[in-house]
Enzyme design. Structure first.
Site, mmCIF file in Angstrom:
data_model
loop_
_atom_site.group_PDB
_atom_site.id
_atom_site.type_symbol
_atom_site.label_atom_id
_atom_site.label_comp_id
_atom_site.label_asym_id
_atom_site.label_seq_id
_atom_site.Cartn_x
_atom_site.Cartn_y
_atom_site.Cartn_z
ATOM 1 C CE LYS A 9 -3.907 1.912 2.797
ATOM 2 N NZ LYS A 9 -4.565 1.716 3.712
ATOM 3 C CB SER A 50 -7.669 4.023 2.893
ATOM 4 O OG SER A 50 -7.063 3.168 3.804
ATOM 5 C CB SER A 67 -8.571 0.822 5.363
ATOM 6 O OG SER A 67 -8.805 2.064 5.649
#
Length: 813
Positions: free
Chosen positions: A201, A276, A300
């Site tokens: 990420k 996210s 997320s």
């Protein structure tokens, strides 16, 4: 958890642990946090002329590298990848050319889990370098339409990252070739994922990668070293190929930002992946890599897993790190070896899982919010499955936590939080709109010290909600709820806004508000469009309980939807075993392109064969990909038996099936029935082996919703998950028989139809308001949603983005 260290929890919405301070937990490893605001630059390697410091939304990947093996002709270009393309390059090991023992195709690469790929490397059936080649090819094919992987302004993954990936892969290949004679012999127990490509990420710091935290005003910042997650991945043997897309400061439960743009969902690129960790979800769900890192402070990991058909585990804690995966085995192996976000002591699962007492509910934490029909069906089908299997399942008529009170507590941690304050530092009236309005609102607010401008006196302490969930788990072992309230939202903000325009404008002008209570109410209210799409996930960040999202359901529009199990602290192994049970019982619904089988036998991985061949019908309109070991001298027989089938009775069975939203025969536009057989010397061959079927759609089936059913020998039908790509239908089965291809009126819109249909799906979905005194006395209206149904336009819009919970530590970050 030391309760005297906890007062309030924050809600900057589904952010990554890299950004926020976290309370210490005696039973949990400390979450490693990166400083979001530190200015960091790095000198570019002499071998590159690339502007690695500027990350943009351009989607083409990966960059030419001087160290790339000759097999790539020193170039990885974003050209179309044929799924049958193979790695035929030679690896140079100890100055000798070692040819692979078998060709490995893109399609086969996309099917494998991380552990399966590592096993192939271990058995020397494929090299790490070859897998890196394939991974970059898939990224080049998929990323332009999905925007899952971060690239530089000229559309390439930074050259220094690509160079390091190939250097790492070559070093691994050399170690494996040298065996025990290697200077650093391979320890497969310590590095179970050795040589496997992975992505991390963008909020997880990677040397030479993005270090903006998604803030447009930070554009150009790159990291001079790797953070805890990248180091953990490297320790376990992964080859890191790059970073994935994420929203500004990880604040949203969708993936979109002014800097990087929206992430497209592999199931429908006009929809978002969620957030996210949305770029990671898109990367795994499209087959770029088998595993990618995620972080979870409000959902997320679980939200994008639900919306893309993946497995998402949130370990014990308020802000945690864990990868998104497509098999339970990968999740187990990673959890066993990782030292991040892992409790020191773990609850062991019972030998008989059916002794676990399970609660479920169709109520949400926001008492005036009702679930969509998709969410209700997903839960009720799961409950029916569990009861059929012999589990004890009880319905809970009221959610144990008041979500509106919880949101207030959750918001406090974001007010004046370090990363938000750093983002607004130096911001002027002229450029403040380059920030997310929530970033500006939280970064300019404070409830402590001489500059306090926000009144939080109405907020309940965090311990209130922890105690309420602890009391709940004294009665039940597991809590089953939908992961989200609806399916994936549209990437068109006019259809699915993550914040209401008037609220955004008020946040940009928040400093004009003089009443501290009014200021706090605005900061709390602005989360509602997100929490009403994802009303559950953040609750378990608030309480700290572990939870797992499982991909068990497909909507009638062929969109994935996950259900979530939560449990008391330190119950990760229990949740993983529940996931294993569902996987072994064929309950997972994943993209057939990335996982044709999710079954393990006796805890062992499926047989790993890597050579597939394609058999075609006489008219070439139907084909099957099957392992070459099983397909020797076989032919494919495909007969159209539609005229021989009682279509009226078949329609009745389709309407009665719970896997679709068909209520009347006139919704079905056509049915085609085909009888598929494998033959040898004109005799039928019964072969119990996975095979992927591809069928060209007829003209009257195109631009329709397509459902596939297996017609059993007793004439009952069984739903078969399928995917439509352009004008072709694809599904995976382990046997042949009769299959019905059912076409119905298309109720979803594709990416090229979005502009035409956006106005029709923009109608507001209203829900019954039974709690008008909470937060806002205005009528409760769900945000618009990209999903529509042809017989129920008021079907509850996505309770999009359920906020992030980030906790305050007393004296230490």
């Amino acid at each position: 958890m030391k309760k005297n260290n906890i007062k309030y929890v924050l809600i900057p919405a589904f952010a990554a642990a890299a950004l926020f301070p976290v309370l210490a937990n005696d039973n949990q490893a400390k979450a490693n946090e990166d400083k979001a605001a530190t200015t960091s630059t790095v000198n570019k390697p002499e071998t590159t002329s690339e502007k690695t410091a500027s990350i943009s939304t351009t989607n083409n990947v990966a960059e030419t590298t001087a160290t790339t093996p000759a097999s790539l002709a020193n170039s990885i270009k974003p050209t179309t990848v044929n799924n049958n393309e193979t790695t035929n390059s030679a690896s140079v090991i100890n100055n000798e050319t070692v040819k692979p023992k078998a060709q490995f195709t893109v399609a086969e690469y996309k099917q494998k889990s991380a552990l399966e790929l590592a096993q192939l490397i271990r058995e020397r059936k494929v090299t790490s370098t070859e897998l890196v080649d394939l991974a970059y090819k898939v990224i080049a094919e998929e990323n332009p339409k999905l925007n899952a992987v971060l690239t530089t302004e000229n559309g390439k993954i930074p050259k220094a990252i690509v160079d390091e990936a190939y250097r790492t892969a070559k070093e691994i290949d050399n170690r494996i070739s040298a065996g025990k004679l290697a200077a650093n012999p391979v320890d497969w127990k310590a590095q179970p994922f050795l040589g496997v490509p992975a992505l991390i990420k963008g909020l997880d710091q990677l040397k030479n990668g993005d270090y903006t935290n998604g803030v447009y005003l930070n554009k150009g910042k790159i990291a001079d070293e790797s953070g805890p997650v990248a180091k953990e991945f490297a320790k376990l043997g992964f080859v890191i190929l790059g970073q994935t897309n994420y929203p500004e400061l990880g604040t949203r439960n969708i993936t979109d930002s002014k800097l990087f743009g929206p992430a497209g969902n592999p199931w429908d690129p006009s929809r978002n992946t969620g957030g996210s960790s949305g770029g990671s979800a898109g990367a795994v769900a499209s087959g770029m890599v088998p595993i990618a890192s995620g972080s979870d402070a409000g959902g997320s990991i679980r939200i994008p897993s639900s919306w893309t058909g993946l497995i998402g585990l949130k370990p014990t804690g308020h802000v945690v790190k864990f990868p998104l995966v497509k098999t339970i085995e990968d999740a187990k192996a990673y959890f066993e070896k990782t030292e991040l976000s892992k409790p020191k002591t773990l609850v062991e699962p019972p030998k008989d899982l059916k002794k676990l007492k399970i609660a479920y509910t169709l109520k949400t934490p926001l008492k005036d919010l009702e679930l969509s029909e998709v969410a209700k069906k997903a839960i009720l089908e799961t409950v029916a499955f569990l009861r059929k299997e012999g589990f004890t399942v009880e319905e809970v008529k009221e959610f144990p936590i008041d979500g509106y009170e919880g949101i207030k507590t959750y918001t406090v941690g974001g007010i004046g939080e370090e990363s938000y304050v750093a983002a607004v530092k130096g911001v002027t009236e002229e450029n403040k709109r380059q920030l997310d309005p929530t970033t500006y609102g939280l970064g300019t607010s404070s409830y402590m010290g001489p500059n306090a401008n926000t009144d939080i006196s109405s907020v309940k302490p965090l311990s209130t909600f922890i105690d309420q969930m602890n009391a709940f788990y004294k009665k039940y072992d597991l809590f089953l709820v939908p992961t989200n309230a609806v399916t994936a939202p549209s990437n068109d903000k006019k259809v699915d806004p993550y914040i209401e325009p008037d609220i955004a404008e008020q946040l940009y002008n928040i400093n004009k508000i003089k009443d501290p209570k009014e200021r706090f109410n605005l900061l709390t209210k602005q989360w509602l469009p997100m929490t009403r799409r994802s009303p559950y996930t953040w609750v378990f960040n608030l309480s700290g309980n572990p939870a797992i999202s499982l991909p068990t359901y497909l909507s009638d529009k062929n969109l994935p939807f996950g259900v979530m199990f939560a449990a008391k602290d330190n119950s990760e192994k229990v949740l993983l075993e529940i996931g294993q049970y569902f996987q072994d019982k064929h309950q997972f619904k994943m993209n057939p392109a990335i996982r044709s089988s999710n079954v393990s036998e006796n805890g062992k991985l499926p047989n790993l064969e890597i050579n597939n061949i394609t058999l075609k019908s006489k008219d070439n309109n139907i084909s099957v990909d099957i392992n070459s070991k099983n397909a020797e001298n076989l032919t494919l027989s495909a007969k159209d038996i539609t005229k021989e089938t009682d279509l009226e009775k078949l329609k009745d069975k389709v309407i009665a099936d719970n896997n679709n939203n068909i209520n009347h025969k006139d919704q079905i536009t056509s049915i085609r029935v085909v009888d598929l057989e494998l033959q040898k010397d004109n005799k039928t061959v019964k072969l119990n082996a996975p095979r992927t079927v591809k069928i060209a759609l007829l003209q009257n089936e195109q631009n329709k919703d397509i459902l596939v059913y297996h017609i059993k020998q007793d004439n009952s039908i069984e739903f078969v998950p399928s995917v439509v790509t352009k004008d072709s239908l694809q599904f995976t089965v382990d046997h042949f028989s009769k299959f019905a291809i059912v076409a119905k009126v298309n109720t979803a819109f594709s990416s090229n139809e979005k502009a035409i249909h956006s106005s029709s799906v923009k109608e507001e979905k209203k829900v019954v308001n039974t709690n008008s005194t909470k937060l806002d006395s205005s009528p409760k209206t769900l945000p618009n949603t990209g999903e529509s149904t042809n017989n129920f336009l008021s079907a509850i819009g996505l309770s999009f983005l359920a906020l992030i919970g980030v906790l305050k530590r007393k004296n230490n970050n």
